[in-house]
Design a protein around this motif. Structure first.
Motif, PDB file in Angstrom:
ATOM      1  N   GLU A 104       6.521  -5.712   3.802  1.00 43.17           N
ATOM      2  CA  GLU A 104       5.296  -5.015   4.192  1.00 43.17           C
ATOM      3  C   GLU A 104       5.356  -3.525   3.903  1.00 43.17           C
ATOM      4  N   GLY A 105       6.538  -2.937   4.001  1.00 45.39           N
ATOM      5  CA  GLY A 105       6.654  -1.491   3.845  1.00 45.39           C
ATOM      6  C   GLY A 105       6.157  -0.996   2.499  1.00 45.39           C
ATOM      7  N   GLY A 106       6.490  -1.707   1.431  1.00 48.51           N
ATOM      8  CA  GLY A 106       6.021  -1.309   0.107  1.00 48.51           C
ATOM      9  C   GLY A 106       4.513  -1.376  -0.013  1.00 48.51           C
ATOM     10  N   ARG A 107       3.904  -2.373   0.635  1.00 49.29           N
ATOM     11  CA  ARG A 107       2.444  -2.484   0.599  1.00 49.29           C
ATOM     12  C   ARG A 107       1.794  -1.315   1.346  1.00 49.29           C
ATOM     13  N   ILE A 108       2.403  -0.906   2.469  1.00 55.21           N
ATOM     14  CA  ILE A 108       1.881   0.239   3.216  1.00 55.21           C
ATOM     15  C   ILE A 108       1.958   1.502   2.362  1.00 55.21           C
ATOM     16  N   LEU A 109       3.099   1.702   1.728  1.00 53.23           N
ATOM     17  CA  LEU A 109       3.281   2.870   0.862  1.00 53.23           C
ATOM     18  C   LEU A 109       2.198   2.905  -0.213  1.00 53.23           C
ATOM     19  N   ARG A 110       1.971   1.793  -0.878  1.00 46.51           N
ATOM     20  CA  ARG A 110       0.969   1.751  -1.943  1.00 46.51           C
ATOM     21  C   ARG A 110      -0.440   1.985  -1.398  1.00 46.51           C
ATOM     22  N   ARG A 111      -0.711   1.490  -0.196  1.00 46.73           N
ATOM     23  CA  ARG A 111      -2.034   1.731   0.401  1.00 46.73           C
ATOM     24  C   ARG A 111      -2.249   3.218   0.629  1.00 46.73           C
ATOM     25  N   PHE A 112      -1.242   3.900   1.146  1.00 44.10           N
ATOM     26  CA  PHE A 112      -1.371   5.340   1.361  1.00 44.10           C
ATOM     27  C   PHE A 112      -1.659   6.055   0.039  1.00 44.10           C
ATOM     28  N   VAL A 113      -0.906   5.700  -1.003  1.00 47.58           N
ATOM     29  CA  VAL A 113      -1.099   6.339  -2.305  1.00 47.58           C
ATOM     30  C   VAL A 113      -2.528   6.134  -2.797  1.00 47.58           C
ATOM     31  N   LYS A 114      -3.032   4.911  -2.642  1.00 53.92           N
ATOM     32  CA  LYS A 114      -4.381   4.593  -3.120  1.00 53.92           C
ATOM     33  C   LYS A 114      -5.453   5.232  -2.244  1.00 53.92           C
ATOM     34  N   ASP A 115      -5.347   5.052  -0.939  1.00 54.49           N
ATOM     35  CA  ASP A 115      -6.411   5.509  -0.039  1.00 54.49           C
ATOM     36  C   ASP A 115      -6.518   7.025   0.001  1.00 54.49           C
ATOM     37  N   TYR A 116      -5.391   7.718  -0.147  1.00 51.53           N
ATOM     38  CA  TYR A 116      -5.397   9.173  -0.014  1.00 51.53           C
ATOM     39  C   TYR A 116      -5.139   9.886  -1.338  1.00 51.53           C
ATOM     40  N   ASN A 117      -5.205   9.129  -2.426  1.00 56.25           N
ATOM     41  CA  ASN A 117      -5.093   9.695  -3.775  1.00 56.25           C
ATOM     42  C   ASN A 117      -3.860  10.598  -3.894  1.00 56.25           C
ATOM     43  N   ILE A 118      -2.705  10.062  -3.514  1.00 55.79           N
ATOM     44  CA  ILE A 118      -1.460  10.820  -3.546  1.00 55.79           C
ATOM     45  C   ILE A 118      -0.870  10.778  -4.957  1.00 55.79           C
ATOM     46  N   GLN A 119      -0.647  11.936  -5.524  1.00 48.74           N
ATOM     47  CA  GLN A 119      -0.103  12.047  -6.877  1.00 48.74           C
ATOM     48  C   GLN A 119       1.427  12.114  -6.790  1.00 48.74           C
ATOM     49  N   CYS A 120       2.067  10.973  -7.035  1.00 49.87           N
ATOM     50  CA  CYS A 120       3.529  10.922  -6.889  1.00 49.87           C
ATOM     51  C   CYS A 120       4.196  10.100  -7.987  1.00 49.87           C
ATOM     52  N   ASP A 121       3.549  10.006  -9.145  1.00 54.01           N
ATOM     53  CA  ASP A 121       4.146   9.315 -10.308  1.00 54.01           C
ATOM     54  C   ASP A 121       4.542   7.876  -9.981  1.00 54.01           C
ATOM     55  N   LEU A 122       3.728   7.163  -9.227  1.00 44.64           N
ATOM     56  CA  LEU A 122       4.059   5.794  -8.838  1.00 44.64           C
ATOM     57  C   LEU A 122       4.027   4.871 -10.054  1.00 44.64           C
ATOM     58  N   LYS A 123       5.131   4.117 -10.240  1.00 46.29           N
ATOM     59  CA  LYS A 123       5.249   3.169 -11.345  1.00 46.29           C
ATOM     60  C   LYS A 123       5.708   1.824 -10.794  1.00 46.29           C
ATOM     61  N   GLN A 124       5.439   0.769 -11.539  1.00 48.92           N
ATOM     62  CA  GLN A 124       5.712  -0.589 -11.074  1.00 48.92           C
ATOM     63  C   GLN A 124       7.055  -1.109 -11.588  1.00 48.92           C
ATOM     64  N   GLY A 125       7.691  -1.998 -10.789  1.00 52.42           N
ATOM     65  CA  GLY A 125       8.834  -2.768 -11.244  1.00 52.42           C
ATOM     66  C   GLY A 125      10.178  -2.215 -10.844  1.00 52.42           C
TER      67      GLY A 125
END
Length: 427
Positions: A104-125
């Protein structure tokens, strides 16, 4: 007290937000007071602010000064001890409940990035790399275990397939978690801080807590002010610095080291990590690495027990980097730093209460990125009266290290030596 500077890391040098928040110099009140502006504190604060609570965060240094702003920047699911260990030692029910929360923690992190438009170079895998046959067999077991708890997106790679992801001859195979990933850790926590502030939350930097007093209302005192609140969360983790000695005795700060190279050419980047995944190997004293948003190799590893700082970080990490990628011989290292994580005896996180209204969460034992974001959701729910999931964690035994502070470092180092020897021998 003026806020101190961040450690001399690549992350600090490339931070999106360099503003310093004010120091607390008066007596204030809030619904919730959080001690520590790292991932645990920010996740809890955001969840509570989203629910309409007034939140004040006290940070001794700078937002993300500790592990949250210094780590390897990898989204790694589950806990430092995996779900099968939990089932074996604490029963199927606890294992099932923690298994439901393990991803669940990774999903929460991604939600924050998406909902609050956080620019943190998020990449998959994210890739687990096996250095020998035993480790590859264990990755097959991990895949089956995680899938039995509902986790999808796992791909087993043999010794040929892994070379499509890592340009190294070190590995016998790997396990690719498509739900893993990597990011700029300091920019993530800074973005989370901005999200909290956008909802009316207040963060004070350079404001270390000097005491926490229970009562109908809890009172957190700093050198120049205080916060009175219905609930307090202690989220200093490895950086409590004597605030609650009984809590600190339950775990041991450990250091891990990270280096960052000069920017690499696109051709070299493609040879090293063709799919731009992050990687951690399966050794007990593991190596972890990834490419930054501007094409540098960020390479970490090693453990120093008791949070002492090694004198020459490059001498510990560069040989491992060159063992993995010999072609980087002669590549300049632009940044090198260390940071502390908090190790518990059972390598499981410690959640709990002190009295009625003081909560704590600590001791992620190297899996803090995802588990701290989960902790924020679980603790915020508990403060709102929904404590079932919090109780799953808080009911786990919390042991101190044998021999207390004097002996926990040599005992732990001896254990690490043993497991490191096993890794070297492949047994």
């Amino acid at each position: 007290m003026q806020p101190v500077s961040h450690t001399n890391s690549y992350y600090a040098a490339s931070a999106n937000d360099t503003r310093q928040r004010p120091t607390l110099t008066e007596d204030v009140s809030a619904d919730i007071c959080i001690i520590g502006a790292g991932y645990t504190g920010m996740s809890t604060a955001i969840h509570l602010a989203e629910a309409g609570y007034r939140v004040i965060v006290l940070e001794a240094s700078r937002i993300g000064f500790g592990a949250s702003g210094r780590n390897g920047g990898q989204i790694v699911n589950s806990y430092s001890r995996d779900i099968d260990f939990i089932e074996k030692h604490y029963g199927d029910h606890v294992g099932a409940e923690m298994g439901r929360m393990a991803f669940e923690g990774g999903r929460i992190l991604r939600r924050f990035v998406k909902d609050y438009n956080i620019q943190c170079d998020l990449k998959q895998g994210g890739l687990f790399a096996a250095c020998n046959r035993r480790q590859f067999d264990e990755l097959q077991e991990k895949k089956a275990l995680w899938e039995s708890h509902g986790h999808e997106g796992l791909e087993l790679l043999d010794d040929r397939q892994i070379k499509r992801h890592v340009g190294s001859d070190r590995y016998n195979g790997g396990l690719l978690d498509h739900t893993g990933g990597h990011f700029h850790p300091l920019n993530l926590v800074l973005g989370e801080a901005a999200a909290l502030e956008s909802m009316g939350g207040v963060i004070y930097e350079g404001s270390p807590a000097v005491s926490v007093d229970e009562g109908t209302k809890a009172v957190v005192k700093t050198e120049h002010g205080s916060v009175t609140a219905d609930y307090v969360l202690v989220a200093g983790n490895a950086y409590l610095n004597g605030l609650l000695p009984k809590l600190e005795a339950k775990a041991m700060p450990c250091g891990t080291q990270v280096i960052t190279t000069e920017p690499l050419s696109p051709e070299v980047q493609k040879r090293l990590l063709p799919q731009d995944n992050c990687v951690e190997d399966c050794n007990y004293l593991l190596d972890y690495y990834r490419l930054s948003g501007d094409g540098r190799l960020i390479y970490g590893g090693g453990v120093t027990y008791g949070a002492r700082e090694p004198s020459k970080i490059e001498s510990l990490i560069v040989p491992n980097m060159l063992k993995t990628f010999p072609e980087l011989k002669g590549t300049r290292v632009d940044y090198a730093w260390t940071g502390n994580f908090l190790l518990t005896l059972m390598r499981l996180p410690q959640f709990g209460r002190i009295g009625r209204n003081i909560y704590y969460a600590q001791g992620y034992s190297g899996h803090g990125v995802t588990c701290s974001h989960l902790a924020g959701k679980v603790i915020s729910d508990a403060m709102r009266g929904q404590a079932e999931r919090f109780d799953v964690f808080s009911n786990l035994p919390q042991y101190s290290f044998p021999g207390g502070r004097l002996f926990r470092i040599p005992f732990t180092a001896m254990g690490a030596w043993y497991y490191n020897l096993r890794d070297q021998l492949g047994v």
